[in-house]
Design a protein around this motif. Structure first.
Motif, PDB file in Angstrom:
ATOM      1  N   CYS A 102      -4.677   4.035  -2.714  1.00  0.00           N
ATOM      2  CA  CYS A 102      -5.993   3.414  -2.879  1.00  0.00           C
ATOM      3  C   CYS A 102      -6.878   4.383  -3.658  1.00  0.00           C
ATOM      4  N   ARG A 126      -1.406   3.191  -9.968  1.00  0.00           N
ATOM      5  CA  ARG A 126      -2.799   2.916  -9.662  1.00  0.00           C
ATOM      6  C   ARG A 126      -3.365   4.071  -8.837  1.00  0.00           C
ATOM      7  N   LYS A 131     -14.638   5.025  -6.213  1.00  0.00           N
ATOM      8  CA  LYS A 131     -14.287   4.048  -5.184  1.00  0.00           C
ATOM      9  C   LYS A 131     -15.495   3.255  -4.708  1.00  0.00           C
ATOM     10  N   HIS A 272      -4.727  -5.603  -0.516  1.00  0.00           N
ATOM     11  CA  HIS A 272      -6.103  -5.956  -0.149  1.00  0.00           C
ATOM     12  C   HIS A 272      -6.188  -7.364   0.418  1.00  0.00           C
ATOM     13  N   GLU A 298      -0.559  -0.856  -2.718  1.00  0.00           N
ATOM     14  CA  GLU A 298      -1.007   0.489  -2.335  1.00  0.00           C
ATOM     15  C   GLU A 298       0.073   1.224  -1.545  1.00  0.00           C
ATOM     16  N   ASP A 309      -7.955   2.892   3.093  1.00  0.00           N
ATOM     17  CA  ASP A 309      -6.946   1.820   3.132  1.00  0.00           C
ATOM     18  C   ASP A 309      -5.552   2.236   3.615  1.00  0.00           C
ATOM     19  N   GLN A 312      -3.096  -0.554   5.130  1.00  0.00           N
ATOM     20  CA  GLN A 312      -2.397  -1.498   4.257  1.00  0.00           C
ATOM     21  C   GLN A 312      -1.457  -0.799   3.277  1.00  0.00           C
TER      22      GLN A 312
END
Ligand code: PEP
Ligand code: MN
Length: 351
Positions: A102, A126, A131, A272, A298, A309, A312
């Motif tokens: 993330c 990524r 953020k 997400h 992620e 995050d 996830q």
């Protein structure tokens, strides 16, 4: 206005058609398909009303796009667009998986993550340097230092880098380090930002706003494209509904609807959308079956320690298994997906 050429139109015919349109102060955009070419006319269409376009050699049809978005409309291109992210194409036969943390939290973790992405067959890295966080007290990224670390990770891994730009003032810095500019859900209708990213020559990954309709998303893409940047990738990442069992509600139907409405590539972000690591695989399978051109996922070397995050995020082993698990779904959808070799994902970082 869209001009579709005849099957036997010559390059000279196409040039002459463009010249006539441009002589009236409009711009043209060419999209070559296998059998015909589509010439999109951008600007004040009324000026074309009195031009006998249909009588020009090489013209088969002329029609107005009646949709509120034009450049993004399916009719504007002769076929699905492919957007190049470094030397990776999104929108072709390959199912493109972009993965990474993330947030960029430090040198070692981003370099390790890049290695893990590449080893498992991921095609893009990524990581957020700027953020957008719901609370101003949460970790809000390493900023420019994060961009430098991403550039270092690209250098080392060869993977193109996708990172978010939150503000018009960050566009030059982000474009100077990243291969793809991500506009996040919270900024999908930041029209000044959309206009600014439309002015740079970098592909844009546009995430659907959490309370935006599909039409809103396409109109946001239109803002970018209107500035001359046609390289937009759309991303379904879930929307807010009354459901609380998942972080967002993954709008699966948005994928085939978008694929029918636009020529732009469409990817899905199951991380997400679901907000929980166990939902990443099933949502991804569904997205592939629905026609997604790629996924953004992620991962983190130690999700329980992640600064954002973690719940996830898949760890590196889970990510490798996830990639292997995608294969039958990709094959069933007629997509190519090369899953990486079995190189240990957590190779030592040497610098
Ligand atoms: C992200 O990709 O880390 C992110 C913040 O996503 P979204 O804008 O979809 O919430
Ligand atoms: Mn995130």
């Amino acid at each position: 206005m869209i001009i579709v050429t005849t099957l036997d139109a010559t390059p000279d015919d196409v040039d002459r058609i463009r010249e006539r349109v441009e002589s009236l102060g409009l711009r043209t955009h060419l999209s070559r398909g296998e059998t015909h070419t589509v010439i999109g006319c951008i600007g004040d269409e009324e000026k074309l009303d009195h031009l006998p376009l249909r009588s020009l050699p090489g013209v088969a049809h002329v029609h107005r796009v009646m949709k509120p978005f034009k450049l993004a409309a399916r009719e504007f291109a002769a076929g699905p667009s492919r957007v190049s992210m470094g030397d990776v194409e999104v929108g072709g036969q390959d199912l493109v998986v972009i993965a990474g943390p993330c947030s960029v939290e430090g040198e070692e973790m981003i370099l390790e993550s890049a290695d893990a992405v590449r080893a498992a067959g991921g095609k893009g890295l990524r990581g957020g340097a700027f953020k957008p966080r719901t609370s101003p007290y949460s970790f809000n990224g390493l900023g420019v230092r994060g961009l430098e670390l991403l550039a270092q990770a690209r250098e080392r891994s060869g993977l193109p880098v996708v990172t978010e730009v939150m503000d018009t003032r960050q566009v030059q810095d982000v474009a100077g380090h990243a291969d793809v500019l991500q506009v996040g859900a919270r900024n999908m209708q930041n029209f000044a930002l959309l206009t600014e990213v439309g002015r740079v020559h970098r592909p844009v990954l546009l995430k659907r706003g959490m309370s935006s309709t599909i039409r809103d998303l396409l109109l946001a893409a239109e803002y970018v494209m209107k500035q001359g940047n046609m390289d937009v990738i759309l991303c379904e990442r879930g929307i807010r509904t009354f459901e609380t069992a998942t972080r967002n509600t993954f709008d699966l139907a948005a994928i085939p609807v978008l694929k029918a409405e636009t020529h732009l590539p469409v990817i899905a972000d199951p991380s997400h959308a679901g907000g929980r690591r166990e939902l990443v695989a099933p949502l991804s399978f569904a997205a592939i079956a629905a026609g997604a051109d790629g996924l953004m996922v992620e991962i983190h070397p130690e999700p329980s320690q992640a600064l954002s995050d973690g719940d996830q995020s898949l760890d590196f082993d889970e990510f490798r298994e996830f990639m292997v698990g995608l294969q039958p779904f990709a094959a069933a959808a007629g997509r190519r997906l090369s899953v990486g070799d079995r190189t240990p994902a957590r190779a030592a970082v040497t610098g």
